[in-house]
Write a protein that holds these residues in place. Structure first.
Motif, PDB file in Angstrom:
ATOM      1  N   LEU A  79      47.915  25.992  33.371  1.00 31.95           N
ATOM      2  CA  LEU A  79      48.290  26.198  34.780  1.00 31.95           C
ATOM      3  C   LEU A  79      47.091  26.486  35.655  1.00 31.95           C
ATOM      4  CD1 LEU A  79      51.529  28.363  34.399  1.00 31.95           C
ATOM      5  CD2 LEU A  79      51.293  25.868  34.461  1.00 31.95           C
ATOM      6  N   GLY A  80      45.952  26.802  35.073  1.00 33.69           N
ATOM      7  CA  GLY A  80      44.770  27.067  35.891  1.00 33.69           C
ATOM      8  C   GLY A  80      43.731  27.883  35.151  1.00 33.69           C
ATOM      9  N   ARG A  81      42.495  27.780  35.641  1.00 30.66           N
ATOM     10  CA  ARG A  81      41.384  28.567  35.110  1.00 30.66           C
ATOM     11  C   ARG A  81      40.930  29.554  36.189  1.00 30.66           C
ATOM     12  NH1 ARG A  81      40.590  23.360  33.603  1.00 30.66           N
ATOM     13  NH2 ARG A  81      39.206  22.955  35.366  1.00 30.66           N
ATOM     14  N   TRP A  82      40.332  30.651  35.738  1.00 31.94           N
ATOM     15  CA  TRP A  82      39.918  31.713  36.657  1.00 31.94           C
ATOM     16  C   TRP A  82      39.094  31.137  37.808  1.00 31.94           C
ATOM     17  CZ3 TRP A  82      40.312  35.890  39.153  1.00 31.94           C
ATOM     18  CH2 TRP A  82      39.214  36.522  39.744  1.00 31.94           C
ATOM     19  N   GLY A  83      39.496  31.542  39.034  1.00 28.97           N
ATOM     20  CA  GLY A  83      38.819  31.033  40.207  1.00 28.97           C
ATOM     21  C   GLY A  83      38.203  32.101  41.096  1.00 28.97           C
ATOM     22  N   ARG A  84      39.050  32.942  41.712  1.00 27.14           N
ATOM     23  CA  ARG A  84      38.525  33.868  42.720  1.00 27.14           C
ATOM     24  C   ARG A  84      39.560  34.956  43.031  1.00 27.14           C
ATOM     25  NH1 ARG A  84      40.502  29.338  44.716  1.00 27.14           N
ATOM     26  NH2 ARG A  84      42.019  29.410  46.423  1.00 27.14           N
ATOM     27  N   TRP A  85      39.088  35.924  43.837  1.00 24.72           N
ATOM     28  CA  TRP A  85      39.960  36.993  44.356  1.00 24.72           C
ATOM     29  C   TRP A  85      40.437  36.627  45.756  1.00 24.72           C
ATOM     30  CZ3 TRP A  85      41.692  41.038  41.576  1.00 24.72           C
ATOM     31  CH2 TRP A  85      40.973  41.439  40.457  1.00 24.72           C
ATOM     32  N   GLU A  86      41.590  37.163  46.127  1.00 24.03           N
ATOM     33  CA  GLU A  86      42.094  37.057  47.499  1.00 24.03           C
ATOM     34  C   GLU A  86      42.739  38.374  47.903  1.00 24.03           C
ATOM     35  OE1 GLU A  86      44.770  33.787  47.963  1.00 24.03           O
ATOM     36  OE2 GLU A  86      43.179  32.276  47.998  1.00 24.03           O
ATOM     37  N   ASN A  87      42.898  38.544  49.201  1.00 22.19           N
ATOM     38  CA  ASN A  87      43.642  39.683  49.755  1.00 22.19           C
ATOM     39  C   ASN A  87      43.083  41.021  49.270  1.00 22.19           C
ATOM     40  OD1 ASN A  87      45.578  40.983  51.287  1.00 22.19           O
ATOM     41  ND2 ASN A  87      47.191  40.777  49.747  1.00 22.19           N
ATOM     42  N   ASP A  88      41.760  41.171  49.400  1.00 22.10           N
ATOM     43  CA  ASP A  88      41.104  42.444  49.107  1.00 22.10           C
ATOM     44  C   ASP A  88      41.415  42.933  47.683  1.00 22.10           C
ATOM     45  OD1 ASP A  88      39.427  44.570  49.703  1.00 22.10           O
ATOM     46  OD2 ASP A  88      41.068  45.818  50.459  1.00 22.10           O
ATOM     47  N   TYR A  89      41.220  42.043  46.727  1.00 22.04           N
ATOM     48  CA  TYR A  89      41.392  42.362  45.300  1.00 22.04           C
ATOM     49  C   TYR A  89      42.843  42.679  44.914  1.00 22.04           C
ATOM     50  CZ  TYR A  89      36.314  42.568  45.134  1.00 22.04           C
ATOM     51  OH  TYR A  89      34.991  42.248  45.222  1.00 22.04           O
ATOM     52  N   LYS A  90      43.776  42.135  45.670  1.00 25.72           N
ATOM     53  CA  LYS A  90      45.186  42.324  45.313  1.00 25.72           C
ATOM     54  C   LYS A  90      45.784  41.066  44.681  1.00 25.72           C
ATOM     55  CE  LYS A  90      46.284  45.802  48.845  1.00 25.72           C
ATOM     56  NZ  LYS A  90      44.948  45.909  49.430  1.00 25.72           N
ATOM     57  N   VAL A  91      45.065  39.934  44.781  1.00 25.84           N
ATOM     58  CA  VAL A  91      45.570  38.656  44.257  1.00 25.84           C
ATOM     59  C   VAL A  91      44.448  37.939  43.527  1.00 25.84           C
ATOM     60  CG1 VAL A  91      46.527  36.395  44.842  1.00 25.84           C
ATOM     61  CG2 VAL A  91      47.278  38.418  46.097  1.00 25.84           C
ATOM     62  N   GLN A  92      44.761  37.453  42.320  1.00 29.83           N
ATOM     63  CA  GLN A  92      43.839  36.602  41.578  1.00 29.83           C
ATOM     64  C   GLN A  92      44.316  35.150  41.664  1.00 29.83           C
ATOM     65  OE1 GLN A  92      43.632  38.021  37.522  1.00 29.83           O
ATOM     66  NE2 GLN A  92      41.909  39.366  37.975  1.00 29.83           N
ATOM     67  N   VAL A  93      43.359  34.230  41.794  1.00 33.10           N
ATOM     68  CA  VAL A  93      43.691  32.806  41.880  1.00 33.10           C
ATOM     69  C   VAL A  93      43.133  32.085  40.653  1.00 33.10           C
ATOM     70  CG1 VAL A  93      43.435  30.675  43.200  1.00 33.10           C
ATOM     71  CG2 VAL A  93      43.682  32.857  44.399  1.00 33.10           C
ATOM     72  N   TYR A  94      44.007  31.346  39.975  1.00 32.09           N
ATOM     73  CA  TYR A  94      43.622  30.478  38.856  1.00 32.09           C
ATOM     74  C   TYR A  94      43.955  29.049  39.267  1.00 32.09           C
ATOM     75  CZ  TYR A  94      43.358  34.783  36.151  1.00 32.09           C
ATOM     76  OH  TYR A  94      43.008  36.037  35.709  1.00 32.09           O
ATOM     77  N   ASP A  95      42.963  28.174  39.319  1.00 34.38           N
ATOM     78  CA  ASP A  95      43.207  26.823  39.828  1.00 34.38           C
ATOM     79  C   ASP A  95      42.620  25.766  38.897  1.00 34.38           C
ATOM     80  OD1 ASP A  95      40.539  27.288  40.337  1.00 34.38           O
ATOM     81  OD2 ASP A  95      40.757  27.365  42.509  1.00 34.38           O
TER      82      ASP A  95
END
Length: 495
Positions: A418-434
């Protein structure tokens, strides 16, 4: 008469319906009370500034202001707001249309003051339950926060340990480079005599083989010449070539004189010397000995031996291993010793070289670890190299923080990236794997992991808000901030 009593007196005189809280019109909160205080002109200004009305028209069950602000305590204005004080619980505003409608909307019952229905004031019970829930939430948050503090300390120690490890590896690699140069020299020193001895042995064998091959070829040439020389006149002529169908160049089933002569290098006939020197080398690969017609037999089809069950039994007759005369003989003992010494030198060099490459890999892995963003205080580093799963009715979802997110069917089958580690969002409240596996006729799959405070690391939910774009809910102490300290007095109690 004091100002406080005057205010009450004035409100009573002008007929403004007041709430149980003395000094405020019904349905008005403490924070808005100042906007409803009487003035010298005895007028009320609509809160949106659209107009003014006499104070006696406040809460008179007729909507005078466009924003409904003149009727906070009645249901006259559809856009009005009635304030529930709810002492002991949480204050709230409701639509004015719900005032005196026979339904208790405020826990203190203040919205049903006309008595159409008897409302039980259960604000204290609700407030007690709310405070118990808040206390439990605060307790869990405090527990999570303490763990988070421990994770931060552990992460800092871990980071320092990895930095020291990199320094040790870099030192080892520097030392290993000098050792590699030394081992490379020893390898070259050992491989020189080895190559010389092996080349000498192989050259001697090559020469012996060439002599033997020539002898064999001469014997075969003699045999072929004698077989071709049918009249035994010491020559092989065109007529003696014609019966051999292997010389049929155009494959028409007949060897013509021209074809026979071509194989004799345009000679009508040749003696053995010319045959062995000029002819045999060109025809030995195709030449076949003639077999008399009376000796030609069609072999019967092979019959495999059958066992008791009718299954073919393998041939168990032992076959002697043919001796390969063309196989190079073993090296002599001196050459074997040189080869062994060179093998040892190569082994030592390969082991040192492998260790050097392993060190490079370890340094790369450690550097990648140190360069990853684990949050403001490195609090999320504890999650790395761990995986967490959540299973619903159809799938099992897996999250490996700072690595990958995946999905696999419960019934078994291929795991989908479903995705590989990408980045943080929303002041470290959300992780994005794309950049996950591509959807058919759609985008690459991706996941947003929503992080909330909890006492344990746990993947609690997985869903697909839009096609091929997934969302995970993950609770972890890493997301816990220090909870606010409980107050002695409930701030929601309005008197």
């Amino acid at each position: 008469m004091g100002g406080y009593m005057y205010c009450i007196y004035f409100l009573l005189i002008v007929g403004v319906k007041v709430s149980a809280e003395i000094g405020r019109p019904r349905g008005v909160s403490i924070s808005m009370a100042s906007k409803y205080e009487p003035n010298d002109q005895k007028i009320f200004r609509c809160l949106d500034g659209s107009g003014t009305i006499p104070y006696e028209h406040l809460n008179d069950d007729y909507c005078d202001c466009a924003d409904g602000s003149d009727e906070p305590g009645t249901s006259a204005c559809t856009n009005g707001k009635f304030h529930c004080t709810n002492a002991g619980y949480t204050p709230k505003n409701i639509q004015s249309s719900r005032v005196n409608d026979g339904v208790c909307d405020c826990c203190d019952g203040s919205d049903e003051y006309e008595g159409k229905i008897e409302c039980v004031n259960n604000c204290k019970e609700l407030g007690k339950k709310m405070r118990e829930e808040q206390d439990e939430k605060r307790r869990l948050q405090e527990e999570g926060f303490k763990k988070r503090e421990g994770f931060i300390a552990e992460a800092n120690n871990m980071m320092e340990g990895k930095k020291l490890k990199i320094q040790e590896l870099e030192k080892e690699k520097t030392e290993l480079q000098d050792k590699l140069k030394e081992l490379e020299a020893k390898k070259a020193e050992a491989e020189g005599p080895e190559k010389e001895a092996k080349d000498k042995h192989e050259q001697a064998w090559k020469e012996q083989k060439e002599v033997r091959d020539k002898e064999r070829s001469a014997i075969k040439a003699r045999e072929a010449f004698d077989e071709l020389d049918l009249n035994k006149d010491g020559f092989v002529d065109v007529l003696e070539i014609i019966p051999h169908m292997e010389f049929d160049i155009d494959s028409n089933g007949v060897v013509s004189e021209e074809e026979a002569k071509e194989h004799l290098e345009d000679n009508e006939k040749v003696d053995f010397d010319e045959f062995s020197s000029r002819i045999w080398g060109n025809i030995q690969s195709i030449y076949k000995k003639l077999v008399p017609d009376d000796q030609k037999e069609v072999p019967p089809p092979p019959v495999e031996p059958q066992g008791e069950t009718g299954v073919p039994v393998p041939n168990e007759e032992p076959q002697e291993d043919a001796v390969d005369e063309d196989k190079m003989p073993e090296y002599d003992e001196e050459t074997k010793a040189l080869i062994a010494a060179a093998d040892e030198a190569r082994k030592n060099h390969e082991e040192a070289d492998k260790r050097s490459r392993d060190i490079d890999g370890e340094i790369t892995t450690l550097t990648s670890y140190l360069n990853t963003d684990y949050g403001k205080d490195k609090e999320y580093a504890i999650l790395r190299d761990n995986c967490y799963e959540y299973t619903d009715r159809e799938y099992t979802y897996k999250l490996c923080p700072f690595a990958t997110a995946s999905q696999r069917p419960k019934a078994g089958g291929h795991e989908t990236n479903l995705g590989r580690w990408g980045r943080w969002e929303n002041d470290y409240k959300v992780q994005v794997y794309d950049h996950g596996q591509n959807c058919w006729n759609g985008p690459d799959r991706s996941v947003k992991v929503h992080l909330t405070c909890g006492p344990e690391h746990q993947l609690t939910n997985a869903y697909e808000p839009s096609r091929c774009e997934y969302a995970f809910d993950f609770i972890t102490p890493c997301a816990c901030n220090q909870p606010p300290q409980p107050q002695d007095k409930d701030p929601h109690d309005e008197l």
